[in-house]
Design a protein around this motif. Structure first.
Motif: not given
Length: 915
Positions: A731-733, A735-736, A770
């Motif tokens: 998920g984006e969170e 990955r951050a 990315d």
């Protein structure tokens, strides 16, 4: 003892009969427990008769309280009739066993403990004998055996399964007769039922007065010995000696008083002989008579024994004298005054010229005040005992020498030496008590340093402790100034170990490194390399790797150094460098019987094998490490072995096993709560989550290693965990979070020369990049040398192929996906192989299933035995390496051949090489 004492023991007799009758098929061990006089000896005699009638070789011994400080005295009792067979043992085993018995001079400067060599020699000796006829070892009063003998019997008990070899021991209830021998069956003897007690009284005293009979029945409480002895003491009317066996006393005390009541009427010469016999640790009749003559200051002959024999207190022949029951010995000693007991030991000491160890013990028992000369004699006893592999006896000798010390410095040295032995034996509570005593004395600089280093061996908790680290560093600096740089380096090594287990911050770690590098020792000193790797695994990785490579080229390092260097390499993430050192160390430690350090080394070897997915090295290492860590009471290393086992199970796709084993490791690891263990457990749970396809769970577990407020936080293991974190971050969170952690890690570890660190960082950068920059990161990662990291390379290929497929570059994706599939298949990494097959199918190409290799069919121990047999080793040679009997090795090979579809040893090499 008369068979009448077995009245009412039908079930117990059936158990013993079944035990003896089953031995020709399978070895076993049985411990009979019960109160004094309850009938244990009678059951043993029954077993001995049954075994001899069945053609067994029966070896017997009896523990004596006075012999508990004589190393391997019980083992010598058991095996003295087999001395002629010792010459046929391998030379190292024969030397160790003869040295244990004082029949050859052991090396006092031996670099390795000899206990396991002695135990292995005993196993070999009895194993050879059992090939001719089943062997039964029978030990009465096992609670009084010397501890080295008990340890050897425990060693045997864990290995008799494939041998027609039985161990039958009897010991008093409430006493630990057999330590660390799991799986030994126990038989508890209860008092006789009233009907059986009546039958015994009828058989032994049919004309007993009814009033006396009631009194005996009441006072004996179903104890067979009491039912036999109390009528004699009470007399015909039950009144003459009733005060001697008061019902208010415990039964054991009543029996002692019953025996003691017969002593008063004995002639003085007889009482002198009985007192010497009670104080003696051998029972040789000439020796007892000589000491009794010295005690009485007049010649005493064997005729003086007749009254005691008539009273049923002793039995004797022309060679030996012994009490009819241990309680008689207790009664004799209890009836004597302190002065009389001291005098008896003094007489024995004067008699035992030419037997320095026994003489020293009796001299020590004969004085009630400090005496430095006797203390020095006990120092030599301890030295000889340690040389024979009897560390427990050496510990007892040093403790007694401490009590007799007149010189303060001698007392300190003995306390510290005893504490060191306590640590070697795993008796941490005992060692802690000795160190507390030493702390109360006036200590010099080097003595303070040694005490602190020993205290480090006690510490189960190595979490961040800033005051302790400061103390270790300053004490090391003082030790170096006092002229002992080796001791200083040992203290700094302990400090560095604490730094690695739980990071105290860079400033303190740099202080440890700086202090170590100021010492006048070689820069290639293994302990210095270890200290740099443990205290600064990221900052000094290049230096550590350079020195490891130089040492590898140079060679010539000993086994201890190899173990140290292998562990240092794992701490610096240089698993590719660790394997060679650790294999060398493991082989040498096996040969030296240093099984405690071997367990630690095997755990490190197993972790190295995990990173290269080397099943043939790793699985046997895990199995052996778990067995040894359990036997040697090493919970920390048992936890480590379980973590490695769980990782292998996860890689293989056996998720039920992986979860069960990591659960066991977690439950055990929480008791010590080492941050590194907690971190390894979470990394393993992350690997299990990835294998199961549960990325969210995997991320949750691995993130704990990166979270500064979590107990599992560990900055030095993040270079391993980052690969799992990156693969789990979907998920984006997530990955951050992973990207931020990766940036911090690159800043701190990016310059590391450790190949695995560089590979893991590059892998994570490629997965977390990315889309605009992913291509260049994948190319950069693929350019790295991954020849020693096949699993990491296959994961990278899978990630790259999946990325290409998601970018709709399907034709390009197939090549890395095929490579990944074949690599995972050849490595046996089922979950990732299946994932590569799915990706290939999504890319329009069918995935092939791999076939199981033959090693999949074998247990880890079977694999290890098959490898050694394929190398041409005989069953006896394999047994010597693995501390198992040749018959056990043969039983394993009997199961291995059908699994592999072969019929001979000659086919093993080709079969294993084909996988």
């Amino acid at each position: 003892m008369s068979a009448t004492t077995l009245f009412g023991r039908d079930e117990e007799l059936a158990t013993v009969d079944g035990f003896v009758d089953g031995l020709p098929g399978r070895g076993s061990a049985l411990l009979i427990r019960g109160a004094p006089g309850i009938g244990k000896s009678a059951l043993l005699e029954h077993a001995v008769t049954r075994a001899r009638n069945s053609g067994f070789t029966v070896l017997t011994a009896s523990g004596v309280q006075a012999e508990t400080h004589l190393p391997f005295a019980g083992l010598h009792q058991l095996t003295h009739t087999m001395t002629d067979r010792v010459a046929h043992l391998p030379p190292a085993q024969a030397d160790a066993l003869l040295g244990a018995f004082g029949m050859a001079e052991p090396s006092l400067r031996a670099s390795a403990p000899r206990f396991f060599m002695i135990a292995l020699a005993t196993l070999s000796l009895l194993g050879e004998a059992s090939a001719e006829a089943p062997v039964l070892l029978v030990v009465d009063d096992s609670q009084w055996l010397d501890m080295p003998t008990l340890d050897v019997l425990g060693f045997l008990a864990r290995r008799v399964g494939a041998e027609p070899l039985g161990l039958l021991l009897a010991g008093s209830a409430g006493r630990t007769a057999w330590q660390a021998a799991p799986g030994v069956r126990e038989l508890h003897l209860a008092p006789l039922e009233p009907t059986a007690a009546d039958a015994l009284l009828d058989a032994r005293n049919p004309a007993l007065d009814p009033a006396v009979r009631r009194l005996v029945a009441e006072m004996s409480a179903g104890n067979p010995l009491a039912l036999i002895e109390l009528p004699i003491t009470l007399g015909a009317d039950g009144a003459a000696s009733e005060s001697a066996v008061s019902a208010a006393l415990p039964l054991t005390a009543r029996l002692e008083r019953a025996f003691a009541s017969r002593l008063a009427d004995l002639p003085s010469d007889t009482r002198h002989v009985l007192l010497i016999t009670a104080a003696d640790d051998d029972g040789g009749l000439p020796e007892v008579l000589a000491a009794a003559s010295a005690l009485a200051d007049t010649e005493i002959s064997a005729r003086s024994l007749e009254p005691a024999m008539t009273a049923g207190l002793v039995s004797a022949d022309e060679f030996r004298i012994g009490f009819t029951h241990p309680l008689v010995r207790s009664a004799v000693l209890g009836s004597a005054t302190l002065a009389q007991r001291l005098a008896a030991h003094g007489a024995l000491a004067r008699t035992l010229r030419g037997q320095p160890d026994r003489q020293a013990w009796h001299r020590a028992a004969a004085i009630g005040r400090p005496d430095e000369a006797v203390a020095r004699q006990l120092d030599q006893v301890a030295l000889r005992a340690k040389g024979r592999g009897a560390a427990a006896v050496a510990l007892t000798a040093l403790e007694r020498a401490t009590a007799l010390s007149e010189v303060p410095s001698g007392r300190v040295a003995r306390l510290l030496g005893a504490a060191e032995l306590g640590l070697e034996l795993g008796r941490t509570d005992h060692a802690a008590r000795l160190l507390r005593q030493a702390e109360q004395l006036e200590l010099g600089v080097l003595e303070q340093a040694r005490l602190l280093q020993l205290r480090e061996g006690l510490e189960g908790d190595v979490a961040t402790n800033t005051p302790r680290l400061h103390l270790l560093i300053t004490t090391a600096e003082r030790a170096a100034e006092a002229g002992d740089p080796e001791l200083a380096l040992q203290l700094l090594r302990s400090a560095a170990r604490r730094c690695w287990w739980s990071d105290p911050g860079r400033e303190l770690r740099e202080r440890v490194v700086a202090a170590a590098e100021r010492l006048p020792v070689s820069e290639l000193h293994p302990d210095l390399v270890y200290t740099l790797a443990a205290a600064a695994p990221l900052e000094r990785a290049a230096t550590v790797l350079d020195r490891l490579e130089r040492l590898e080229r140079q060679g010539g390092y000993d086994v201890q150094a190899a173990a140290t260097l292998g562990t240092a390499a794992t701490m610096a993430n240089a698993y590719d460098r660790a394997t060679g050192f650790l294999r060398h160390a493991a082989a040498g430690l096996r040969g030296q019987c240093r099984l405690g350090l071997l367990a630690q080394t095997l755990v490190s070897l197993a972790f190295s094998a995990v990173h290269t997915v080397d099943w043939e090295t790793g699985l046997p290492a895990v199995a052996e490490a778990m067995r040894l860590a359990e036997e040697n009471a090493q919970p920390r290393w048992l936890t480590g072995a379980r973590i490695a086992k769980a990782q292998f199970a996860a890689l293989h796709g056996d998720l039920d096993t992986a979860l069960a084993v990591i659960g066991e490791a977690e439950r055990q690891g929480l008791s010590a709560a080492h941050p590194s263990n907690l971190a390894f457990i979470q990394i393993t749970r992350g690997l299990i989550g990835l294998a199961a396809g549960d990325h969210a769970e995997a991320f949750h577990c691995v993130w704990r290693v990166f979270d500064p407020v979590d107990p599992a936080h560990h900055p030095f293991l993040q270079t391993i965990a980052i690969a799992e974190l990156a693969e789990a971050a979907t998920g984006e969170e997530q990955r951050a979070l992973a990207k931020a952690a990766l940036e911090r890690l690159v800043a701190s570890a990016g310059a590391s020369g450790a190949q695995l660190t560089r590979i893991n960082l590059a892998f994570a950068q490629a997965l977390l990049a990315d889309d605009e920059h992913a291509e260049e990161h994948f190319r950069a990662a693929l350019d790295l040398d991954m020849s020693r990291a096949p699993f990491a390379r296959a994961r990278l290929m899978l990630a790259h192929g999946a990325w290409l497929r998601r970018r709709r570059r399907v034709m390009e994706a197939r090549t890395p996906l095929r490579i990944a599939r074949e690599s995972f298949a050849s490595l046996g990494v089922e979950p990732w192989a299946e994932r590569a097959c799915r990706e290939l199918r999504s890319a329009g190409e069918g995935g092939k299933r791999r076939h199981r290799t033959d090693w999949d069919l074998l247990t880890p121990q079977e694999l290890q035995i098959a490898q050694l047999a394929a190398d041409g080793l005989s069953n006896k040679e394999i047994g010597q390496q693995l501390y198992l009997s040749p018959r056990t090795i043969g039983a394993h090979l009997y199961r291995i051949f059908p699994k592999l579809g072969i019929t001979s040893r000659g086919q093993l090499r080709d079969k294993l090489a084909a996988n």
